[in-house]
Write a protein that holds these residues in place. Structure first.
Motif, PDB file in Angstrom:
ATOM      1  N   LYS A   1      15.270 -17.023  19.036  1.00 19.01           N
ATOM      2  CA  LYS A   1      15.235 -18.393  19.005  1.00 19.01           C
ATOM      3  C   LYS A   1      17.131 -18.773  18.477  1.00 19.01           C
ATOM      4  CE  LYS A   1      14.120 -22.013  15.001  1.00 19.01           C
ATOM      5  NZ  LYS A   1      14.185 -22.239  13.735  1.00 19.01           N
ATOM      6  N   SER A   2      17.794 -18.408  18.229  1.00 19.94           N
ATOM      7  CA  SER A   2      18.964 -18.586  18.565  1.00 19.94           C
ATOM      8  C   SER A   2      19.088 -18.556  20.464  1.00 19.94           C
ATOM      9  CB  SER A   2      20.022 -17.626  18.049  1.00 19.94           C
ATOM     10  OG  SER A   2      19.759 -17.503  16.949  1.00 19.94           O
TER      11      SER A   2
ATOM     12  N   ALA B   1      11.701  -6.453   8.153  1.00 26.91           N
ATOM     13  CA  ALA B   1      12.965  -6.952   7.845  1.00 26.91           C
ATOM     14  C   ALA B   1      14.121  -7.268  10.131  1.00 26.91           C
ATOM     15  CB  ALA B   1      14.238  -6.680   6.688  1.00 26.91           C
ATOM     16  N   ARG B   2      13.650  -5.810  10.099  1.00 30.96           N
ATOM     17  CA  ARG B   2      13.883  -5.998  11.870  1.00 30.96           C
ATOM     18  C   ARG B   2      13.406  -6.867  12.361  1.00 30.96           C
ATOM     19  NH1 ARG B   2      13.276  -0.138  10.722  1.00 30.96           N
ATOM     20  NH2 ARG B   2      11.178  -0.135  11.593  1.00 30.96           N
ATOM     21  N   SER B   3      12.075  -7.182  12.661  1.00 28.18           N
ATOM     22  CA  SER B   3      11.316  -8.206  12.841  1.00 28.18           C
ATOM     23  C   SER B   3      11.217  -8.730  12.617  1.00 28.18           C
ATOM     24  CB  SER B   3       9.911  -7.925  12.846  1.00 28.18           C
ATOM     25  OG  SER B   3       9.141  -8.831  13.427  1.00 28.18           O
ATOM     26  N   GLN B   4      12.507  -9.244  11.840  1.00 32.01           N
ATOM     27  CA  GLN B   4      12.056 -10.649  10.898  1.00 32.01           C
ATOM     28  C   GLN B   4      13.726 -11.327  11.957  1.00 32.01           C
ATOM     29  OE1 GLN B   4      12.470 -11.536   6.935  1.00 32.01           O
ATOM     30  NE2 GLN B   4      10.092 -11.995   6.873  1.00 32.01           N
ATOM     31  N   SER B   5      14.959 -10.346  12.065  1.00 35.09           N
ATOM     32  CA  SER B   5      16.297 -10.509  12.716  1.00 35.09           C
ATOM     33  C   SER B   5      15.814 -10.668  14.468  1.00 35.09           C
ATOM     34  CB  SER B   5      17.064  -8.979  12.877  1.00 35.09           C
ATOM     35  OG  SER B   5      17.372  -9.272  10.887  1.00 35.09           O
ATOM     36  N   LEU B   6      14.888  -9.955  14.508  1.00 33.74           N
ATOM     37  CA  LEU B   6      14.608 -10.222  16.068  1.00 33.74           C
ATOM     38  C   LEU B   6      14.295 -11.442  16.562  1.00 33.74           C
ATOM     39  CD1 LEU B   6      13.608  -6.245  17.129  1.00 33.74           C
ATOM     40  CD2 LEU B   6      15.736  -7.742  17.591  1.00 33.74           C
TER      41      LEU B   6
ATOM     42  N   GLN C   1      26.893 -15.253  20.104  1.00 35.13           N
ATOM     43  CA  GLN C   1      26.932 -13.956  19.398  1.00 35.13           C
ATOM     44  C   GLN C   1      25.860 -13.894  19.007  1.00 35.13           C
ATOM     45  OE1 GLN C   1      31.238 -13.972  19.401  1.00 35.13           O
ATOM     46  NE2 GLN C   1      31.337 -15.909  19.915  1.00 35.13           N
ATOM     47  N   SER C   2      26.054 -13.200  17.749  1.00 39.45           N
ATOM     48  CA  SER C   2      24.422 -13.028  17.004  1.00 39.45           C
ATOM     49  C   SER C   2      24.045 -13.999  16.522  1.00 39.45           C
ATOM     50  CB  SER C   2      25.217 -11.759  16.743  1.00 39.45           C
ATOM     51  OG  SER C   2      24.275 -10.865  16.376  1.00 39.45           O
ATOM     52  N   SER C   3      22.781 -13.833  15.438  1.00 41.06           N
ATOM     53  CA  SER C   3      22.067 -14.594  14.641  1.00 41.06           C
ATOM     54  C   SER C   3      22.701 -14.082  13.489  1.00 41.06           C
ATOM     55  CB  SER C   3      20.268 -14.624  15.179  1.00 41.06           C
ATOM     56  OG  SER C   3      20.099 -13.171  15.004  1.00 41.06           O
ATOM     57  N   ASP C   4      20.831 -14.127  12.684  1.00 38.30           N
ATOM     58  CA  ASP C   4      21.127 -13.081  11.295  1.00 38.30           C
ATOM     59  C   ASP C   4      21.212 -12.129  10.743  1.00 38.30           C
ATOM     60  OD1 ASP C   4      18.683 -13.171  11.843  1.00 38.30           O
ATOM     61  OD2 ASP C   4      18.066 -13.946   9.627  1.00 38.30           O
ATOM     62  N   LEU C   5      21.529 -10.686  11.966  1.00 41.39           N
ATOM     63  CA  LEU C   5      21.786  -9.940  12.178  1.00 41.39           C
ATOM     64  C   LEU C   5      22.530  -9.291  11.028  1.00 41.39           C
ATOM     65  CD1 LEU C   5      21.796  -9.069  16.279  1.00 41.39           C
ATOM     66  CD2 LEU C   5      20.127  -8.906  14.468  1.00 41.39           C
ATOM     67  N   PRO C   6      22.038  -8.408  10.292  1.00 40.33           N
ATOM     68  CA  PRO C   6      22.947  -7.442   9.452  1.00 40.33           C
ATOM     69  C   PRO C   6      24.558  -7.299   9.753  1.00 40.33           C
ATOM     70  CG  PRO C   6      20.486  -6.736   9.318  1.00 40.33           C
ATOM     71  CD  PRO C   6      20.997  -7.275  10.775  1.00 40.33           C
ATOM     72  N   PRO C   7      25.810  -7.412   9.388  1.00 37.64           N
ATOM     73  CA  PRO C   7      26.509  -6.873   9.761  1.00 37.64           C
ATOM     74  C   PRO C   7      27.077  -5.311   9.792  1.00 37.64           C
ATOM     75  CG  PRO C   7      27.011  -8.361   7.253  1.00 37.64           C
ATOM     76  CD  PRO C   7      25.379  -7.922   8.040  1.00 37.64           C
ATOM     77  N   GLY C   8      27.474  -4.675  11.389  1.00 38.90           N
ATOM     78  CA  GLY C   8      27.497  -3.904  11.978  1.00 38.90           C
ATOM     79  C   GLY C   8      26.190  -3.300  12.540  1.00 38.90           C
TER      80      GLY C   8
ATOM     81  N   ASP D   1      23.005 -22.871  28.146  1.00 38.71           N
ATOM     82  CA  ASP D   1      24.239 -22.078  28.409  1.00 38.71           C
ATOM     83  C   ASP D   1      24.420 -20.707  28.822  1.00 38.71           C
ATOM     84  OD1 ASP D   1      25.700 -24.377  26.688  1.00 38.71           O
ATOM     85  OD2 ASP D   1      25.867 -23.951  24.776  1.00 38.71           O
ATOM     86  N   PHE D   2      23.245 -20.119  28.804  1.00 34.24           N
ATOM     87  CA  PHE D   2      22.925 -18.975  29.175  1.00 34.24           C
ATOM     88  C   PHE D   2      22.754 -19.027  30.716  1.00 34.24           C
ATOM     89  CE2 PHE D   2      23.327 -17.357  24.524  1.00 34.24           C
ATOM     90  CZ  PHE D   2      23.818 -16.386  25.324  1.00 34.24           C
ATOM     91  N   VAL D   3      21.724 -20.052  31.181  1.00 36.75           N
ATOM     92  CA  VAL D   3      21.757 -20.301  32.379  1.00 36.75           C
ATOM     93  C   VAL D   3      22.424 -20.837  33.317  1.00 36.75           C
ATOM     94  CG1 VAL D   3      20.016 -21.859  34.501  1.00 36.75           C
ATOM     95  CG2 VAL D   3      19.272 -21.076  31.966  1.00 36.75           C
TER      96      VAL D   3
END
Length: 728
Positions: free
Chosen positions: A538-539, A528-533, A638-645, A546-548
């Motif tokens: 990908k995001s 699950a941690r691997s999928q989040s990263l 801001q972030s992807s599907d990382l668990p809240p918190g 925008d980041f450049v």
């Protein structure tokens, strides 16, 4: 067994009798102690900087021996620098031969070593020290082969308190030498004579002049003076917490064992009856002084008033610095003698109904060095071992150790890892990094005023929707939000001529909210941690332009450099995603019957104060390392599907937020870029793992993709636990 070959284990368990003992003599050790002044006069001892600032206490006979030599600790540091050049100049095979040669020499003088330890009431088996030498001589042989990309630190100071055993002391000295460092030992009183003897034996084994130095003294002030010398690259400590805290504060720049026993209510009466049988005839234990006796009396009286019953081997004497072994049966979990270490030979005993209750009480302790589990249910034992926040768990056994077993101190028991390959990295640095010599002098800092100055905050008017100025929010608990203060700080362009955006001005309450959210995150499996990263990478790729653009405007780097940093950041996140299920522990080759399992555990909640250089790449490098190892992160930036918190990002005053992170009891580790004197003084109560980098001068440091660089970040995010399973 127990002096009889026809008795079964069950019979011995019923009678609780001791095994056979042999009478001991201290004549050899006494002769060596008497000959110390002669030894120091010999020219062959010039390779050892034997120093003495006060007397060595020979506790058993109350005779005091003085070891004097001119030059002081400054000469000792200078000798160590020269010794490092000679020792590190040898190849791996030559260093290994010296350590292995000492095994034979130690065997010839084993009785003297054993007697010295017995005289100083710090017993240590010479065979256990020989095992350390054999183990670390093989690592000295294989350093360049198995640890390529790493090199020795330089001069290492090894400090111990009087409670520390010779084995614990040498478990830090020998890996430091094996990795090619020179060592200055500042031992406690109990190990000083044995340390001096071993240093003498090292000379006979062929150790170069100055590679090992022994500097004896009365307290931590001597160790602090040595540590402040700019020639010292690293300081490691073993002993009681208070001396370790004093050393940290003095250098602003720990193992401690709190013991208690938990017994299932169903077998309480059986265990208590055997304790009474085992304790029969035990002698009173000498204490340091009558002041310590007064502390013991106070703890016993308080526990008795709270309802505990006493099990003692004999009646305590009305006065004097001695006390009999005592079990405080029925102690409350909140009792001070459970929460903190009980002074003297006291063992608090509590009961539990379910193993979850026992784990909760066990983890309530501020200390976490080791625990033992006694049960017939192996599945329950492994489940309990996994849940305990300690560095070592013994199943149906106690106090087994071997140098191949990596053990990390948890909570107030320290932040170092001893043993195994993992313990070697404390004495190594990346080969490509700058040599940390000479070291800058400590900065004078008023800790009471650090981070208390109110920053200049702005309450911007965001009612004008046509304004080109962007208003960013913090990311806490899985959602964007304003800071509790409601204020903002201005973000300027690299040249300071243009206002780019407003970011929230975070503070202590924002850190508190982030920690509360982090503690609610469920433990995620490696997949699950691997999928989040992967999702985060990908995001980032989808918003590359925008980041450049942001990097170009905010840092002033060229568009090409900004594009390269974003590409490296995407690749770095993918690397960490792949790492999630690749770095793990395993079984250990212990030379005994049984099995040992080595497991890397996450620290918990990590606070990260980010560097200024390569802002995006440094952020994803550190963020990925923390998440890949199972930690929750609070980042000061801001972030992807990382668990809240799981990840919280707070902006604001660096010093103010540093104070908030350092003083929060739930945060277990802090990674900090900057001058860290305040953190070195503060992260001792409660104890935190501190990774500090004073400068970030090398622009290409974050662009490294080699394995040692990534391993260094990965190892900073874990603590090691060893589970020992005997089979006979």
């Amino acid at each position: 067994m127990a002096g009889s070959t026809n008795k079964t284990v069950h019979e011995i368990f019923q009678s609780m009798e001791y095994g056979p003992t042999t009478s001991s003599s201290t004549a050899t050790a006494q002769a060596w102690l008497d000959n110390i002044p002669t030894l120091l006069a010999c020219s062959s001892m010039e390779s050892l900087s034997f120093q003495q600032t006060d007397r060595l206490a020979h506790w058993c006979s109350s005779v005091y021996y003085s070891v004097c030599r001119g030059g002081g600790y400054l000469q000792c540091a200078s000798s160590s620098v020269n010794g490092f050049k000679s020792w590190s100049g040898l190849n791996c095979q030559q260093r290994a031969k010296v350590l292995l040669r000492l095994v034979g020499i130690l065997g010839q003088h084993a009785s003297c070593v054993s007697e010295l330890c017995e005289l100083c009431e710090a017993p240590c088996s010479p065979s256990s020290v020989a095992r350390l030498l054999q183990y670390y001589s093989s690592w000295a042989q294989l350093r360049d082969t198995l640890l390529s990309g790493w090199t020795s630190l330089g001069v290492v100071e090894v400090v111990s308190s009087s409670e520390c055993s010779l084995y614990s002391l040498m478990s830090k000295v020998l890996p430091a030498l094996a990795m090619g460092n020179s060592v200055i030992i500042v031992p406690g009183h109990s190990t000083s004579p044995a340390a001096l003897l071993l240093a003498q034996l090292f000379v006979g084994a062929g150790l170069p002049a100055g590679a090992l130095n022994v500097l004896t003294g009365s307290d931590m002030s001597l160790a602090a003076q040595v540590a402040q010398n700019p020639s010292i690259s690293y300081v490691t400590y073993s002993g009681n917490k208070q001396d370790g805290v004093n050393l940290c504060k003095a250098t602003a720049g720990l193992g401690f064992l709190s013991q208690f026993l938990q017994v299932s209510e169903s077998v309480l009466n059986n265990v208590v009856s055997r304790l009474k049988l085992r304790m029969t005839g035990m002698k009173s234990i000498p204490l340091a002084d009558e002041g310590k006796r007064a502390l013991v009396d106070a703890v016993v009286q308080e526990s008795h008033q709270q309802g505990a019953t006493l099990i003692q081997s004999s009646e305590p004497a009305p006065s004097g610095a001695q006390y009999p072994p005592t079990v405080l049966c029925g102690t409350a979990p909140s009792s001070p003698c459970v929460v903190s270490s009980a002074p003297g030979p006291l063992l608090p005993l509590m009961t539990f109904r379910a193993n979850t209750e026992a784990v909760t009480v066990g983890n309530h302790s501020p200390h976490g060095m080791a625990a033992s589990i006694w049960t017939e249910d192996l599945t329950l034992a492994l489940e309990t071992a996994k849940s305990l926040c300690v560095g070592c768990v013994w199943v149906n056994s106690h106090s087994f150790s071997d140098p191949c077993m990596p053990v990390s101190g948890h909570k107030d028991s320290g932040t170092c890892t001893d043993g195994g390959q993992e313990g070697l990295y404390h004495f190594l640095r990346l080969s490509s990094s700058k040599l940390p010599l000479p070291r800058a002098s400590p900065v004078s800092l008023n800790y009471a005023k650090f981070g208390v100055a109110a920053p200049t905050t702005i309450i911007p008017d965001d009612s004008d929707s046509t304004s080109a100025i962007k208003f960013y929010q913090q990311f806490v608990g899985g959602k964007s939000c304003k800071s509790v203060s409601g204020g903002s700080v201005a973000v300027q362009s690299a040249d300071g001529t243009k206002l780019l955006a407003y970011c929230p001005d975070g503070g202590r309450k924002d850190v508190r909210n982030a920690v509360e959210a982090a503690t609610k995150v469920d433990e995620k499996k490696s997949v699950a941690r691997s999928q989040s990263l992967y999702s985060l990478a990908k995001s980032l790729e989808s918003k590359k332009k925008d980041f450049v653009s942001s990097l170009n405007m905010q840092t002033g780097v060229s568009a090409e450099s900004a594009d390269s940093e974003v590409e490296l950041s995407i690749a770095r996140l993918n690397d960490w995603a792949a790492f999630c299920d690749k770095m793990h522990g395993g079984t250990l080759p212990v030379p005994h019957s049984g099995s040992a399992l080595s497991v890397p555990d996450p620290l918990g909640v990590i606070g990260i104060i980010l560097p200024d250089k390569s802002p995006l790449l440094s952020t994803v490098t550190l963020l990925g390392a923390a998440i890949a190892t199972g930690n929750a992160v609070i980042m000061v930036l801001q972030s992807s599907d990382l668990p809240p918190g799981l990840v919280s990002i707070i902006t604001g005053s660096k010093d103010l937020l540093t104070v908030a992170l350092a003083n929060h009891s739930v945060i277990k580790g802090i990674w900090y870029w900057g001058t860290a004197e305040y953190l070195q003084d503060t992260c001792t109560n409660p104890m935190k793992t501190l990774v500090s980098v004073k400068n970030d001068d090398e622009d290409n440091e974050w662009a490294r993709c080699d394995l040692p660089f990534l391993e260094q970040k990965w190892r900073s995010a874990v603590q090691w636990k060893t589970v020992w399973l005997p089979t006979a």
